[in-house]
Design an enzyme around this catalytic site. Structure first.
Site, PDB file in Angstrom:
ATOM      1  N   LYS A  86       9.436 -25.540  34.014  1.00  0.00           N
ATOM      2  CA  LYS A  86      10.160 -26.435  32.920  1.00  0.00           C
ATOM      3  C   LYS A  86      11.090 -27.375  33.730  1.00  0.00           C
ATOM      4  O   LYS A  86      12.015 -26.889  34.105  1.00  0.00           O
ATOM      5  CB  LYS A  86       9.828 -26.226  31.653  1.00  0.00           C
ATOM      6  CG  LYS A  86       8.383 -26.466  30.879  1.00  0.00           C
ATOM      7  CD  LYS A  86       8.852 -25.795  29.312  1.00  0.00           C
ATOM      8  CE  LYS A  86       9.569 -27.387  28.540  1.00  0.00           C
ATOM      9  NZ  LYS A  86       9.081 -27.114  27.111  1.00  0.00           N
TER      10      LYS A  86
HETATM   11  O1  I22 Z   1       7.317 -28.975  26.419  1.00  0.00           O
HETATM   12  C1  I22 Z   1       6.685 -28.076  26.298  1.00  0.00           C
HETATM   13  C2  I22 Z   1       5.874 -27.696  26.149  1.00  0.00           C
HETATM   14  O2  I22 Z   1       5.383 -27.727  27.329  1.00  0.00           O
HETATM   15  C3  I22 Z   1       7.531 -27.847  24.826  1.00  0.00           C
HETATM   16  O3  I22 Z   1       7.853 -26.371  24.315  1.00  0.00           O
HETATM   17  C4  I22 Z   1       7.865 -28.430  23.645  1.00  0.00           C
HETATM   18  O4  I22 Z   1       9.618 -28.315  23.676  1.00  0.00           O
HETATM   19  C5  I22 Z   1       8.095 -28.419  22.431  1.00  0.00           C
HETATM   20  O5  I22 Z   1       6.754 -28.749  21.822  1.00  0.00           O
HETATM   21  C6  I22 Z   1       8.760 -29.482  21.836  1.00  0.00           C
HETATM   22  O6  I22 Z   1       9.771 -29.065  21.856  1.00  0.00           O
HETATM   23  C7  I22 Z   1       8.961 -29.071  20.013  1.00  0.00           C
HETATM   24  O7  I22 Z   1       8.775 -29.761  19.722  1.00  0.00           O
HETATM   25  P1  I22 Z   1       9.294 -29.987  18.167  1.00  0.00           P
HETATM   26  O8  I22 Z   1       8.344 -29.829  17.102  1.00  0.00           O
HETATM   27  O9  I22 Z   1      10.836 -29.551  17.831  1.00  0.00           O
HETATM   28  O10 I22 Z   1       9.465 -31.773  18.246  1.00  0.00           O
END
Ligand code: I22
Length: 226
Positions: A86
């Site tokens: 990522k």
């Molecule tokens: O980017 C990805 C998937 O590729 C996720 O792991 C992403 O970081 C998460 O969905 C978010 O950070 C979660 O966001 P939130 O609900 O805490 O705003």
């Protein structure tokens, strides 16, 4: 549509994998810190997840320059065949993605919030692009509309010449906060939704299912006592 689990918690991953419901896992530094993760155990932890899940497991690089992200990414990719690196959507991240793709390492470009960012990520060779829904909602904007625009824009073009093994780039709807977010993502044609375990559990539930089950069980009791 596929579902990934958005967590670093091994118990949640084991449970969701046993339902046959998840095709992969995404993690991020926040999710790893939430389970009390230590830097020294990070690679081992990703390996444990990769052993449970038969599908892509996203592990985030926290480096900030192209060369560091590439170095980090190559090390992460060594952990297991199903690791996806990522990388944040920024200039250094795009350059690192191009380099990692050349090495055959699949990249998930994260923290994507606009169509131009998504198209640049696809051009750089990202295998997955992760636009966030909930973070837009947090600032009183329509996260679903933004993700729908990204899905439409990416589906307008063929990016296979840039990706590892010519695979089609897939959109992972991230920052998913509710089952309704999942409904809307499915309707707009997002390839994948990465969901927290709490949302996955809510996705299974419906009050009419509970009511229907309750009446079936009551009627079955009558049959047994007849
Ligand atoms: O980017 C990805 C998937 O590729 C996720 O792991 C992403 O970081 C998460 O969905 C978010 O950070 C979660 O966001 P939130 O609900 O805490 O705003």
């Amino acid at each position: 549509m596929k579902f990934f689990l958005d967590t670093a918690d091994l118990n949640e991953i084991e449970e969701a994998a046993s339902w046959g419901a998840i095709a992969g896992v995404t993690t991020n530094p926040t999710l790893y810190s939430r389970i009390g993760g230590k830097l020294s155990d990070f690679h081992n932890h990703i390996k444990r997840i990769c052993d449970i899940v038969d599908g892509p497991v996203s592990a985030e690089s926290v480096a900030m320059t192209r060369d560091e992200i590439v170095r980090d990414g190559l090390q992460l990719a060594e952990i297991a065949d199903n690791v996806v690196v990522k990388v944040p959507t920024m200039v250094e991240g795009l350059a690192a993605t191009k380099e990692l793709a050349k090495h055959g390492v699949p990249v998930n470009m994260t923290l994507c919030f606009s169509v131009p960012q998504a198209v640049l990520a696809a051009r750089a060779g990202a295998r997955y692009i992760s636009p966030f829904i909930g973070r837009f909602d947090d600032i009183s904007e329509d996260g679903l509309e933004q993700v729908a625009n990204i899905v439409t824009a990416i589906n307008n073009y063929d990016f296979t010449s840039s990706t590892v093994n010519g695979e089609q780039v897939e959109i992972i709807a991230a920052s998913v906060r509710s089952a309704n977010h999942v409904t809307q993502c499915a309707l707009m044609g997002a390839d994948i939704a990465t969901v927290p375990f709490g949302v996955l559990k809510k996705m299974v539930q419906h009050p009419l299912t509970d009511r229907g089950l309750d009446s079936f069980m009551k009627d079955w009791e009558k049959v047994q006592n007849a």
